[in-house]
Motif scaffolding. Sequence first.
Motif, PDB file in Angstrom:
ATOM      1  N   VAL A  96       0.803  -1.333   0.054  1.00 13.15           N
ATOM      2  CA  VAL A  96       0.006  -0.107  -0.098  1.00 13.15           C
ATOM      3  C   VAL A  96       0.739   1.302  -0.158  1.00 13.15           C
ATOM      4  O   VAL A  96       0.593   2.190  -0.734  1.00 13.15           O
ATOM      5  N   ARG A  97       1.849   1.395   0.821  1.00 10.49           N
ATOM      6  CA  ARG A  97       2.747   2.461   1.042  1.00 10.49           C
ATOM      7  C   ARG A  97       3.537   2.660  -0.439  1.00 10.49           C
ATOM      8  O   ARG A  97       3.727   3.826  -0.876  1.00 10.49           O
ATOM      9  N   GLY A  98       3.881   1.736  -1.046  1.00  5.61           N
ATOM     10  CA  GLY A  98       4.659   1.852  -2.301  1.00  5.61           C
ATOM     11  C   GLY A  98       3.826   2.324  -3.312  1.00  5.61           C
ATOM     12  O   GLY A  98       4.229   3.146  -4.108  1.00  5.61           O
ATOM     13  N   LEU A  99       2.502   1.911  -3.357  1.00  5.46           N
ATOM     14  CA  LEU A  99       1.538   2.502  -4.337  1.00  5.46           C
ATOM     15  C   LEU A  99       1.444   3.760  -4.178  1.00  5.46           C
ATOM     16  O   LEU A  99       1.322   4.762  -4.942  1.00  5.46           O
ATOM     17  N   ILE A 100       1.047   4.282  -2.946  1.00  8.13           N
ATOM     18  CA  ILE A 100       0.816   5.735  -2.593  1.00  8.13           C
ATOM     19  C   ILE A 100       2.081   6.590  -3.113  1.00  8.13           C
ATOM     20  O   ILE A 100       1.916   7.700  -3.870  1.00  8.13           O
ATOM     21  N   PHE A 101       3.057   5.984  -2.374  1.00  7.22           N
ATOM     22  CA  PHE A 101       4.321   7.283  -2.741  1.00  7.22           C
ATOM     23  C   PHE A 101       4.840   7.066  -3.894  1.00  7.22           C
ATOM     24  O   PHE A 101       5.563   8.083  -4.349  1.00  7.22           O
ATOM     25  N   SER A 102       4.856   5.959  -4.760  1.00  4.85           N
ATOM     26  CA  SER A 102       5.491   5.898  -6.200  1.00  4.85           C
ATOM     27  C   SER A 102       4.473   7.040  -7.014  1.00  4.85           C
ATOM     28  O   SER A 102       5.059   7.288  -7.844  1.00  4.85           O
ATOM     29  N   ARG A 103       3.211   7.012  -6.793  1.00  2.00           N
ATOM     30  CA  ARG A 103       2.518   7.763  -7.583  1.00  2.00           C
ATOM     31  C   ARG A 103       2.573   9.250  -7.142  1.00  2.00           C
ATOM     32  O   ARG A 103       2.435   9.897  -7.849  1.00  2.00           O
ATOM     33  N   ARG A 104       2.965   9.464  -5.804  1.00  2.00           N
ATOM     34  CA  ARG A 104       3.254  10.784  -5.631  1.00  2.00           C
ATOM     35  C   ARG A 104       4.574  11.269  -6.152  1.00  2.00           C
ATOM     36  O   ARG A 104       4.757  12.416  -6.733  1.00  2.00           O
TER      37      ARG A 104
END
Length: 255
Positions: A243-251
């Motif tokens: 989840v964290r990877g999805l949120i921060f990669s898209r940021r």
Amino acid sequence: MIRLEGVEKTYRTRRGDLVHALAETSLTVGANEFVTLVGPSGCGKSTLLKLVAGLVPPTRGRIHVRDQPVEEPFPDVGFVFQQPVLLPWRTVMDNVLFSIEMLGLEPRQYRKPAGDLLELTGLAGFETKYPRELSGGMQQRVAICRALLPDPSLLLMDEPFGALDAMTREEMSLELLRIWEERRKTILFVTHSIPEAILLADRVVVMSSRPGRIARVITVNLPRPRTMDLEFDPRFKAHSDEVRGLIFSRRKERT
């Protein structure tokens, strides 16, 4: 239970600026399923809840709840907000019964089920207390009882524990899980907390930055009933990292 098909939402601010809050969102939530929504601020999580509740219309797309099109607010839904929004001049019992009054029903006939809910949430003995006499966590328990009293099949929760301290937040998460295990409602729950999203959910919906889209839906493969000890489970960490990877990669993609 809930079906969104190609739902989009745009609106104008008071200054006249056009905001594209939600884009091309499709999602199905099954009966009695616990689904959490997580993502960066302003990604349309709260907007999605309002759309499902019929509080605002979609700009495009279709929304169905229990196979019925959502075109306006409907009674078979309970809403819990970040702030409990209790009426300060009413007792705990009368605040819980307020949801019944708003539906035009006779409150006296619901005092027994209201008492049962207060007992379920650890508030037995506080029926005659006023909101000012309660802690933040206790006030939020009252708000949950108020939402549950009409026995809705759907519960929409918009960061209900966001204003609580960390220990109370954990306690309320476990309390909600216990209520859900007993009452088995369909719950759509918005949070900014990744651990909270994973602890509670059957599935976690990860949303991208505005205009909000569903980046991924993650099935949480953790046993129930759940406790805080699950945070030490390698599977919990794997879900959290995803989840964290999805949120921060898209940021990063947007910067």
